[in-house]
Design an enzyme around this catalytic site. Structure first.
Site, short mmCIF file in Angstrom:
data_model
loop_
_atom_site.label_atom_id
_atom_site.label_comp_id
_atom_site.label_asym_id
_atom_site.label_seq_id
_atom_site.Cartn_x
_atom_site.Cartn_y
_atom_site.Cartn_z
N TYR A 35 -2.73 4.31 -3.24
CA TYR A 35 -3.18 3.02 -3.77
C TYR A 35 -2.06 2.34 -4.55
O TYR A 35 -1.74 1.17 -4.31
CB TYR A 35 -4.41 3.23 -4.66
CG TYR A 35 -4.87 1.99 -5.36
CD1 TYR A 35 -5.47 0.95 -4.65
CD2 TYR A 35 -4.70 1.84 -6.73
CE1 TYR A 35 -5.89 -0.20 -5.30
CE2 TYR A 35 -5.12 0.70 -7.38
CZ TYR A 35 -5.72 -0.32 -6.66
OH TYR A 35 -6.13 -1.46 -7.30
N LYS A 39 0.09 -1.05 -3.49
CA LYS A 39 0.21 -2.20 -4.38
C LYS A 39 1.67 -2.59 -4.57
O LYS A 39 2.02 -3.77 -4.56
CB LYS A 39 -0.42 -1.89 -5.74
CG LYS A 39 -1.93 -1.97 -5.74
CD LYS A 39 -2.56 -1.55 -7.03
CE LYS A 39 -1.99 -2.20 -8.24
NZ LYS A 39 -2.75 -1.99 -9.46
#
Length: 127
Positions: A35, A39
């Site tokens: 994650y 990003k």
């Protein structure tokens, strides 16, 4: 393109599955999970492709229910940390494997919304 990490540069040059797996393996020490890695890649894509546009990237930590608006404690769904808190409060979750010395950084949803408005105004009014 200004990419801070060699692994990001590798991704842009090579896009086949084998090399992507190498990238993921190479990046593991720098990012704790996929994650945060995704990003970082997305932010670099925005910085590279939208360099001529007024752009602000806002990265709030753990978003929880509201502080003041529309009223204290408001939330639309029970997910993430809210679901964990509800599970603990209702007695469904009795044990949680966690580091007792770790600190969590919560930010109320209305504060995040206000930050978005302020960032848009700030970026939009710069000439």
């Amino acid at each position: 393109m200004n990419l801070n990490y060699a692994a990001q540069q590798h991704y842009y040059i090579n896009e086949d599955k084998e090399k992507l797996q190498l990238l993921i393996t190479h990046c593991k020490p720098d990012w704790p999970n996929s994650y945060s890695f995704s990003k970082c890649l997305a932010e670099n894509v925005i910085a590279d492709t939208a360099s001529d546009l007024p752009v602000a990237i806002i990265r709030p930590s753990i978003i929880v229910s509201t502080w003041k608006h529309p009223f204290p404690g408001y939330l639309e769904e029970n997910s993430g940390m809210t679901a964990l808190f509800l599970g603990i409060g209702k007695g469904f979750i009795k044990v949680n494997n966690a580091d007792p010395n770790s600190k969590l950084n919560f930010v109320p949803a209305d504060v995040v919304a206000n930050a978005h408005v302020l960032a848009a105004w700030s970026v939009g009014t710069k000439r």
